[in-house]
Scaffold this active site. Sequence first.
Site, short mmCIF file in Angstrom:
data_model
loop_
_atom_site.label_atom_id
_atom_site.label_comp_id
_atom_site.label_asym_id
_atom_site.label_seq_id
_atom_site.Cartn_x
_atom_site.Cartn_y
_atom_site.Cartn_z
N HIS A 49 40.38 -3.33 22.89
CA HIS A 49 39.68 -3.28 21.49
C HIS A 49 39.24 -1.54 21.15
CE1 HIS A 49 35.76 -4.21 23.65
NE2 HIS A 49 35.42 -3.07 23.08
C1 T46 Z 1 33.48 -0.94 25.84
C2 T46 Z 1 33.47 -1.63 27.42
C3 T46 Z 1 33.07 -0.79 28.60
C4 T46 Z 1 27.18 -8.70 22.83
O1 T46 Z 1 26.98 -9.81 22.45
N1 T46 Z 1 26.57 -7.63 23.15
C5 T46 Z 1 27.01 -6.51 23.32
O2 T46 Z 1 26.31 -5.37 23.49
C6 T46 Z 1 28.27 -6.31 24.13
C7 T46 Z 1 28.78 -4.99 24.89
C8 T46 Z 1 29.03 -7.49 24.03
N2 T46 Z 1 28.63 -8.66 23.58
C9 T46 Z 1 29.40 -9.95 23.68
C10 T46 Z 1 30.41 -9.84 22.66
C11 T46 Z 1 31.46 -10.74 23.33
O3 T46 Z 1 31.39 -12.06 22.91
O4 T46 Z 1 29.73 -10.27 24.84
C12 T46 Z 1 31.16 -10.67 25.08
C13 T46 Z 1 32.11 -9.49 25.77
O5 T46 Z 1 32.04 -8.33 25.20
P1 T46 Z 1 33.23 -7.46 25.05
O6 T46 Z 1 34.55 -8.32 24.88
O7 T46 Z 1 32.87 -6.52 24.07
O8 T46 Z 1 33.39 -7.05 26.41
P2 T46 Z 1 34.28 -5.72 27.11
O9 T46 Z 1 33.82 -5.60 28.72
O10 T46 Z 1 35.67 -6.28 27.05
O11 T46 Z 1 33.92 -4.36 26.43
C14 T46 Z 1 32.63 -3.87 26.28
C15 T46 Z 1 32.51 -3.07 25.14
O12 T46 Z 1 32.54 -3.86 23.89
C16 T46 Z 1 33.35 -1.92 24.92
O13 T46 Z 1 32.96 -1.06 23.86
O14 T46 Z 1 33.62 0.15 26.02
O15 T46 Z 1 32.72 -3.05 27.57
#
Ligand code: T46
Length: 131
Positions: A49
């Site tokens: 993303h």
């Molecule tokens: C990035 C990499 C390194 C939250 O509710 N709060 C938060 O602060 C975060 C980061 C996530 N979430 C929720 C949103 C999703 O439902 O946790 C779930 C997994 O999050 P996400 O799909 O964003 O996870 P990653 O590991 O794919 O990505 C994250 C960051 O979003 C991204 O900006 O650089 O970690």
Amino acid sequence: MSLIKLINLPNLSDDRGGLIAIESDQSIPFEIKRVYYIFNTANKPRGFHAHKDLKQLVICIHGQCRFVLDNGIKKDEIILNSPIQGLVIESMTWREIHEFSEDCILLVLASEYYDESDYIRDYDEFLEFVK
Ligand code: T46
């Protein structure tokens, strides 16, 4: 110009061990509003993303992983494996994280509170945004 921007973090390590101190808006180029960390990784890729406004600094404080950054025109990648360097991820940058080591711990400092509406999770939509 490479999309990989690394910051050497203020290193206060001495013969007792490592110590890095990061100050909002001082050692990194934004105010820190949120901190999260990723651990117990299952070697499944993450990311896929971009964020419209969010800027982040990512520090691999243990183990390693491979980051791919993409601005819609070019892609660059880096193995993150040092607790004394931070990777700056600017807004409107597609990121993928691959090949987590079992012991990988990623510490992320973020410029904004969590906001799902800031995410672009579809690559074609991302390309439309950056065109
Ligand atoms: C990035 C990499 C390194 C939250 O509710 N709060 C938060 O602060 C975060 C980061 C996530 N979430 C929720 C949103 C999703 O439902 O946790 C779930 C997994 O999050 P996400 O799909 O964003 O996870 P990653 O590991 O794919 O990505 C994250 C960051 O979003 C991204 O900006 O650089 O970690």
